[in-house]
Design an enzyme around this catalytic site. Structure first.
Site, mmCIF file in Angstrom:
data_model
loop_
_atom_site.group_PDB
_atom_site.id
_atom_site.type_symbol
_atom_site.label_atom_id
_atom_site.label_comp_id
_atom_site.label_asym_id
_atom_site.label_seq_id
_atom_site.Cartn_x
_atom_site.Cartn_y
_atom_site.Cartn_z
ATOM 1 N N HIS A 145 0.841 -1.205 0.000
ATOM 2 C CA HIS A 145 0.000 0.000 0.000
ATOM 3 C C HIS A 145 0.875 1.254 0.000
ATOM 4 O O HIS A 145 0.622 2.202 -0.741
ATOM 5 C CB HIS A 145 -0.889 0.060 1.260
ATOM 6 C CG HIS A 145 -1.942 -0.990 1.346
ATOM 7 N ND1 HIS A 145 -2.165 -1.705 2.500
ATOM 8 C CD2 HIS A 145 -2.850 -1.426 0.461
ATOM 9 C CE1 HIS A 145 -3.169 -2.540 2.311
ATOM 10 N NE2 HIS A 145 -3.603 -2.399 1.077
ATOM 11 N N LYS A 199 -16.990 -6.528 7.717
ATOM 12 C CA LYS A 199 -15.795 -7.297 7.330
ATOM 13 C C LYS A 199 -15.035 -7.839 8.545
ATOM 14 O O LYS A 199 -14.012 -8.488 8.377
ATOM 15 C CB LYS A 199 -14.850 -6.405 6.511
ATOM 16 C CG LYS A 199 -15.197 -6.358 5.023
ATOM 17 C CD LYS A 199 -14.032 -5.771 4.234
ATOM 18 C CE LYS A 199 -14.164 -6.039 2.745
ATOM 19 N NZ LYS A 199 -12.968 -5.535 2.016
ATOM 20 N N ARG A 229 -1.722 -6.576 -8.093
ATOM 21 C CA ARG A 229 -0.578 -7.430 -7.770
ATOM 22 C C ARG A 229 -0.372 -8.519 -8.811
ATOM 23 O O ARG A 229 0.746 -8.824 -9.189
ATOM 24 C CB ARG A 229 -0.777 -8.080 -6.389
ATOM 25 C CG ARG A 229 -0.671 -7.103 -5.254
ATOM 26 C CD ARG A 229 -1.256 -7.662 -4.005
ATOM 27 N NE ARG A 229 -2.678 -7.970 -4.216
ATOM 28 C CZ ARG A 229 -3.522 -8.282 -3.264
ATOM 29 N NH1 ARG A 229 -3.105 -8.391 -2.040
ATOM 30 N NH2 ARG A 229 -4.791 -8.514 -3.547
ATOM 31 N N SER A 288 -3.017 -7.720 3.122
ATOM 32 C CA SER A 288 -3.265 -7.566 4.566
ATOM 33 C C SER A 288 -3.718 -8.905 5.154
ATOM 34 O O SER A 288 -3.302 -9.292 6.247
ATOM 35 C CB SER A 288 -4.354 -6.516 4.818
ATOM 36 O OG SER A 288 -3.971 -5.278 4.300
HETATM 37 O O1 PNS Z 1 -8.879 -2.994 0.377
HETATM 38 P P1 PNS Z 1 -10.067 -3.539 -0.352
HETATM 39 O O2 PNS Z 1 -10.907 -4.336 0.608
HETATM 40 O O3 PNS Z 1 -9.680 -4.313 -1.572
HETATM 41 O O4 PNS Z 1 -10.943 -2.279 -0.849
HETATM 42 C C1 PNS Z 1 -12.178 -2.468 -1.508
HETATM 43 C C2 PNS Z 1 -12.933 -1.144 -1.679
HETATM 44 C C3 PNS Z 1 -13.030 -0.389 -0.383
HETATM 45 C C4 PNS Z 1 -12.180 -0.292 -2.696
HETATM 46 C C5 PNS Z 1 -14.333 -1.467 -2.254
HETATM 47 O O5 PNS Z 1 -14.907 -2.475 -1.480
HETATM 48 C C6 PNS Z 1 -15.266 -0.263 -2.284
HETATM 49 O O6 PNS Z 1 -15.041 0.691 -2.986
HETATM 50 N N1 PNS Z 1 -16.358 -0.331 -1.495
HETATM 51 C C7 PNS Z 1 -17.323 0.753 -1.401
HETATM 52 C C8 PNS Z 1 -18.692 0.296 -1.878
HETATM 53 C C9 PNS Z 1 -18.883 0.529 -3.364
HETATM 54 O O7 PNS Z 1 -18.712 1.611 -3.878
HETATM 55 N N2 PNS Z 1 -19.272 -0.561 -4.104
HETATM 56 C C10 PNS Z 1 -19.566 -0.478 -5.517
HETATM 57 C C11 PNS Z 1 -18.365 -0.407 -6.400
HETATM 58 S S1 PNS Z 1 -17.729 -1.981 -6.697
#
Ligand code: PNS
Length: 172
Positions: free
Chosen positions: A23, A47, A96, A134
């Site tokens: 990150h 989560k 990745r 993570s």
């Molecule tokens: O670190 P992560 O868990 O891969 O991050 C995922 C994240 C936070 C980027 C994604 O879950 C997100 O944007 N969630 C917000 C809800 C949303 O907008 N969902 C619709 C778009 S897919």
């Protein structure tokens, strides 16, 4: 690209439970590309995170001390709505491996549908960090493995403390 794109606000969203060296690498490279990068932690207790949002914010703040143009924030609900509210034109995501791409592409297309004009920029993870997540860092440390270098040292300390306190609670 030597000069950051003036005026472009980029959001780097994620769970950051906790922040890893991968990150940090994306944030550092993003901060050289955009004049403002908002590192945005998703508030989603469903989560079952290891660290609370304030704890994750604090670790991010301490890890990002030297970076200019980088802010830390939290958001709830749709990322596209948050980006609109922040006047951001770019979502930054690290990739990745090719296996990440399918989900990331779906997310990018959905976000652009919800907020036309919102572009997602994928940064390939540095080779040395391309295997870090993570989730895996938490698993390795909870099983006694060495995670040195995979997370900032202050995060490694917090992880050790948190895992030790979990083990104390579960063994009593
Ligand atoms: O670190 P992560 O868990 O891969 O991050 C995922 C994240 C936070 C980027 C994604 O879950 C997100 O944007 N969630 C917000 C809800 C949303 O907008 N969902 C619709 C778009 S897919």
């Amino acid at each position: 690209m030597t000069q950051p794109q003036s005026g472009v606000v980029a959001i780097y969203p994620g769970s950051f439970d906790p922040i890893t060296s991968g990150h940090l690498d994306v944030i550092e490279r993003g901060s050289r590309m955009f004049s403002r990068v908002i590192v945005a932690i998703l508030q989603n207790e469903a989560k079952q995170p290891l660290f609370s949002v304030p704890e994750r914010m604090e670790m991010l703040r301490e890890s990002l001390g030297g970076f200019t143009g980088v802010e830390i924030d939290t958001f709830q609900g749709l990322l596209a709505d948050y980006a609109r509210a922040k006047g951001a034109g770019v979502i930054l995501r690290g990739i990745r491996a090719i296996s990440d791409y399918e989900y990331e592409l779906q997310m990018a297309l959905m976000n652009r549908r919800l907020h036309p004009g919102l572009e997602t920029i994928f940064l390939p993870a540095a080779e040395s960090f391309s295997f870090i997540s993570s989730r895996m860092v938490k698993e390795v440390i909870s099983l006694g493995g060495n995670i040195s270098g995979l997370v900032p040292p202050l995060v490694e300390d917090r992880l050790k403390q948190r895992i030790a306190s979990y083990k104390r609670h579960t063994s009593t």
